[in-house]
Scaffold this motif. Structure first.
Motif, PDB file in Angstrom:
ATOM      1  N   ALA A   1       0.824  -1.214   0.000  1.00  0.00           N
ATOM      2  CA  ALA A   1       0.000   0.000   0.000  1.00  0.00           C
ATOM      3  C   ALA A   1       0.853   1.257   0.000  1.00  0.00           C
ATOM      4  CB  ALA A   1      -0.899  -0.006   1.230  1.00  0.00           C
ATOM      5  N   GLU A   2       0.330   2.294  -0.674  1.00  0.00           N
ATOM      6  CA  GLU A   2       0.967   3.611  -0.622  1.00  0.00           C
ATOM      7  C   GLU A   2      -0.109   4.688  -0.661  1.00  0.00           C
ATOM      8  OE1 GLU A   2       3.545   2.987  -3.952  1.00  0.00           O
ATOM      9  OE2 GLU A   2       2.163   3.860  -5.392  1.00  0.00           O
ATOM     10  N   VAL A   3       0.213   5.840  -0.080  1.00  0.00           N
ATOM     11  CA  VAL A   3      -0.726   6.962  -0.048  1.00  0.00           C
ATOM     12  C   VAL A   3       0.000   8.183  -0.598  1.00  0.00           C
ATOM     13  CG1 VAL A   3      -2.086   8.495   1.453  1.00  0.00           C
ATOM     14  CG2 VAL A   3      -2.038   6.035   1.908  1.00  0.00           C
ATOM     15  N   TYR A   4      -0.726   8.983  -1.390  1.00  0.00           N
ATOM     16  CA  TYR A   4      -0.147  10.181  -2.001  1.00  0.00           C
ATOM     17  C   TYR A   4      -0.771  11.458  -1.448  1.00  0.00           C
ATOM     18  CZ  TYR A   4       2.223   7.486  -5.610  1.00  0.00           C
ATOM     19  OH  TYR A   4       3.058   6.630  -6.270  1.00  0.00           O
ATOM     20  N   ARG A   5       0.095  12.481  -1.340  1.00  0.00           N
ATOM     21  CA  ARG A   5      -0.374  13.853  -1.148  1.00  0.00           C
ATOM     22  C   ARG A   5       0.043  14.619  -2.395  1.00  0.00           C
ATOM     23  NH1 ARG A   5       4.470  17.032   0.908  1.00  0.00           N
ATOM     24  NH2 ARG A   5       6.101  15.461   0.806  1.00  0.00           N
ATOM     25  N   PHE A   6      -0.436  15.846  -2.530  1.00  0.00           N
ATOM     26  CA  PHE A   6      -0.062  16.680  -3.674  1.00  0.00           C
ATOM     27  C   PHE A   6       1.367  17.192  -3.478  1.00  0.00           C
ATOM     28  CE2 PHE A   6      -0.114  20.937  -5.794  1.00  0.00           C
ATOM     29  CZ  PHE A   6      -0.180  20.453  -7.087  1.00  0.00           C
ATOM     30  N   THR A   7       2.188  17.117  -4.513  1.00  0.00           N
ATOM     31  CA  THR A   7       3.547  17.660  -4.436  1.00  0.00           C
ATOM     32  C   THR A   7       3.467  19.177  -4.280  1.00  0.00           C
ATOM     33  OG1 THR A   7       4.344  15.940  -5.923  1.00  0.00           O
ATOM     34  CG2 THR A   7       5.767  17.870  -5.633  1.00  0.00           C
ATOM     35  N   PRO A   8       4.036  19.735  -3.204  1.00  0.00           N
ATOM     36  CA  PRO A   8       3.912  21.185  -2.990  1.00  0.00           C
ATOM     37  C   PRO A   8       4.556  22.013  -4.109  1.00  0.00           C
ATOM     38  CG  PRO A   8       4.647  20.100  -0.987  1.00  0.00           C
ATOM     39  CD  PRO A   8       4.724  19.079  -2.091  1.00  0.00           C
ATOM     40  N   ARG A   9       4.095  23.231  -4.207  1.00  0.00           N
ATOM     41  CA  ARG A   9       4.649  24.203  -5.151  1.00  0.00           C
ATOM     42  C   ARG A   9       6.173  24.272  -4.978  1.00  0.00           C
ATOM     43  NH1 ARG A   9       3.307  30.705  -5.013  1.00  0.00           N
ATOM     44  NH2 ARG A   9       3.830  31.112  -7.172  1.00  0.00           N
ATOM     45  N   TYR A  10       6.889  24.381  -6.058  1.00  0.00           N
ATOM     46  CA  TYR A  10       8.359  24.482  -6.130  1.00  0.00           C
ATOM     47  C   TYR A  10       9.064  23.144  -5.918  1.00  0.00           C
ATOM     48  CZ  TYR A  10       7.424  29.451  -5.712  1.00  0.00           C
ATOM     49  OH  TYR A  10       6.937  30.708  -5.901  1.00  0.00           O
ATOM     50  N   GLN A  11       8.318  22.069  -5.654  1.00  0.00           N
ATOM     51  CA  GLN A  11       8.975  20.774  -5.521  1.00  0.00           C
ATOM     52  C   GLN A  11       8.637  19.898  -6.728  1.00  0.00           C
ATOM     53  OE1 GLN A  11       7.998  19.506  -1.436  1.00  0.00           O
ATOM     54  NE2 GLN A  11      10.001  20.291  -0.846  1.00  0.00           N
ATOM     55  N   VAL A  12       9.426  18.822  -6.884  1.00  0.00           N
ATOM     56  CA  VAL A  12       9.319  17.987  -8.080  1.00  0.00           C
ATOM     57  C   VAL A  12       8.628  16.670  -7.716  1.00  0.00           C
ATOM     58  CG1 VAL A  12      10.638  16.855  -9.923  1.00  0.00           C
ATOM     59  CG2 VAL A  12      11.455  19.006  -8.945  1.00  0.00           C
ATOM     60  N   PRO A  13       7.558  16.295  -8.455  1.00  0.00           N
ATOM     61  CA  PRO A  13       6.892  15.025  -8.143  1.00  0.00           C
ATOM     62  C   PRO A  13       7.858  13.848  -8.239  1.00  0.00           C
ATOM     63  CG  PRO A  13       5.993  16.015 -10.162  1.00  0.00           C
ATOM     64  CD  PRO A  13       6.941  17.000  -9.572  1.00  0.00           C
ATOM     65  N   MET A  14       7.599  12.819  -7.439  1.00  0.00           N
ATOM     66  CA  MET A  14       8.557  11.720  -7.316  1.00  0.00           C
ATOM     67  C   MET A  14       8.809  10.974  -8.620  1.00  0.00           C
ATOM     68  SD  MET A  14       7.481  10.198  -3.621  1.00  0.00           S
ATOM     69  CE  MET A  14       8.533   8.777  -3.814  1.00  0.00           C
ATOM     70  N   ARG A  15       7.820  10.969  -9.522  1.00  0.00           N
ATOM     71  CA  ARG A  15       8.005  10.195 -10.758  1.00  0.00           C
ATOM     72  C   ARG A  15       8.917  10.901 -11.759  1.00  0.00           C
ATOM     73  NH1 ARG A  15       4.158  13.171 -13.848  1.00  0.00           N
ATOM     74  NH2 ARG A  15       2.747  13.975 -12.282  1.00  0.00           N
ATOM     75  N   ARG A  16       9.255  12.176 -11.484  1.00  0.00           N
ATOM     76  CA  ARG A  16      10.116  12.946 -12.383  1.00  0.00           C
ATOM     77  C   ARG A  16      11.452  13.240 -11.728  1.00  0.00           C
ATOM     78  NH1 ARG A  16       8.617  18.134 -12.919  1.00  0.00           N
ATOM     79  NH2 ARG A  16       6.352  18.095 -12.826  1.00  0.00           N
ATOM     80  N   GLU A  17      12.520  13.322 -12.528  1.00  0.00           N
ATOM     81  CA  GLU A  17      13.838  13.682 -12.007  1.00  0.00           C
ATOM     82  C   GLU A  17      14.017  15.199 -12.019  1.00  0.00           C
ATOM     83  OE1 GLU A  17      17.157  12.220 -11.133  1.00  0.00           O
ATOM     84  OE2 GLU A  17      15.662  10.888 -10.242  1.00  0.00           O
TER      85      GLU A  17
END
Ligand code: ZN
Length: 414
Positions: free
Chosen positions: A296-312
């Protein structure tokens, strides 16, 4: 251009000592030299926050500073004001376990283009003790029954053994560990001391449950077992609805039948019903080595100025403000509580509390999380998910997480 008030950007109460340390001159220089030229095309507001926009992927800070070595502001800078608030640290609770002296409370440094604060004094303001391990590369923070284990140059850390992913890696600098200001405000403070979110806490009366996919959008599919995500999530959502209504909540569903609902319409349904919490339910799938990935995993929204985990790499849109940014603090509280409840109830593999720029989380006008309750690509887990008894267990675990969230909300509203 969009104008954002500082209270929205930083939902936690401001610690005055930290504000003193902000080096405003480089921030203005960066705004002048870079912000207009680089980001104007994206219509980004030229406010002070542009200084903290990552110049490169914050997950690889070393690479970021070398790539931009011609830009002085991407180098660590310690403002002169830091020593003025140095005495603050000694007045905080004693750091009994620490082997190493921390830097002064209130210092802000720019690392990899993002503002960072010293983790130890920050944790001490919330009553945590700090113990260093592994020659200053690892830090354990403890208060009561809460134990947080952080490793330098990694964005993954452990909260009572549960995996949590920060937006940026914790940095080793000046014989201490530094956390990005964004992570301190939108992730660490929420899990370390939810009462710090008093200024943005909402009531908890109406809960929106979003069963992912539907209709022609079947979601993830286990072809061999003929299991469709859209069916599994709708049934799980209905079970959760029953459990939450028994607890006295008003529940709104974004869909109750096998029909397609546009992503943008889902947060809209929640907002129209006056939802105080948005829970999106999904099941997962991987293409690579599917029988070795479950849990199981849970997601929150990636905050402004940060990079979502699926992207480098960062991209200009990462600097845009979204409705989801207004609820970062309480989305983190809800997300970690639900992830912890899923793990303790289901005894499944811990995939972590993560973040991504997912549409339903981006547009939600209340605290919002997305639950990936298991992997349909994993045959053994898919067979479990296909049973009503296991989906009931999942719904009960999510409801237990909501109970823990409600407790935190009630404490902050006192
Ligand atoms: Zn899905």
């Amino acid at each position: 251009m969009r104008t954002i008030s500082p209270t929205i950007l930083h939902p936690t109460p401001t610690i005055p000592a930290m504000e003193k340390g902000i080096n405003k001159t480089p921030a203005r220089m960066l705004r002048g030299l870079l912000a207009c030229a680089l980001f104007a095309a994206a219509h980004i507001a030229a406010d002070a926050q542009d200084a903290s926009r990552p110049l490169s992927s914050p997950t690889r800070p070393g690479a970021a500073s070398s790539q931009h070595s011609n830009i002085p502001l991407s180098k660590p800078t310690v403002p002169a004001a830091s020593s003025a608030s140095g005495a603050k640290a000694s007045s905080k609770p004693a750091n009994t376990g620490a082997k190493k002296k921390s830097s002064a409370s209130g210092t802000v440094v720019s690392l990899g283009g993002l503002n960072h604060i010293d983790l130890v004094p920050f944790a001490k303001t919330m009553g945590y003790s700090a113990t260093w391990q592994n020659d200053g590369k690892q830090l354990t923070l403890k208060k009561g029954g809460t134990r947080i284990e952080i490793t330098g140059e990694s964005r993954e850390f452990l909260l009572n053994g549960t995996r949590v992913f920060a937006g940026s890696a914790f940095r080793i600098y000046r014989r201490s560990l530094w956390v990005s200001r964004i992570d301190a405000d939108t992730l660490l403070a929420p899990i370390m001391d939810p009462r710090r979110g008093r200024s943005t806490v909402m009531q908890l009366k109406v809960i929106a449950i979003d069963a992912g996919h539907g209709g022609i959008d079947k979601g993830k599919i286990n072809e061999r077992l003929k299991i469709y995500e859209k069916d599994m999530v709708l049934d799980t959502a209905k079970r959760l609805k029953t459990l939450l209504e028994k607890r006295g909540y008003k529940v709104v569903m974004t869909r109750t039948a096998d029909k397609k609902v546009e992503l943008g319409d889902r947060p809209e349904v929640a907002a129209k019903a006056g939802a105080d919490l948005f829970i999106s339910i999904h099941y997962n799938s991987v293409a690579s080595r599917p029988q070795s990935v479950s849990g199981a995993e849970v997601y929150r929204f990636t905050p402004r100025y940060q990079v979502p985990m699926r992207r480098e790499k960062s991209q200009p849109s990462d600097a845009l403000w979204n409705p989801g940014d207004a609820h970062g603090f309480w989305s983190s509280v809800a997300g970690i509580k639900i992830q912890q409840a899923l793990l303790s109830s289901l005894k499944v593999s811990d995939r972590g509390f993560k973040h991504d720029k997912l549409a339903v989380l981006r547009l939600a006008k209340c605290p919002a999380v997305l639950v990936e309750a298991g992997f349909l690509s994993h045959n053994a887990e898919a067979r479990k998910i296909a049973t009503p008894a296991y989906r009931q267990q999942i719904a009960e675990a999510i409801a237990k997480g909501v109970d823990a969230y409600a407790t935190a909300v009630a404490a902050a509203r006192k």
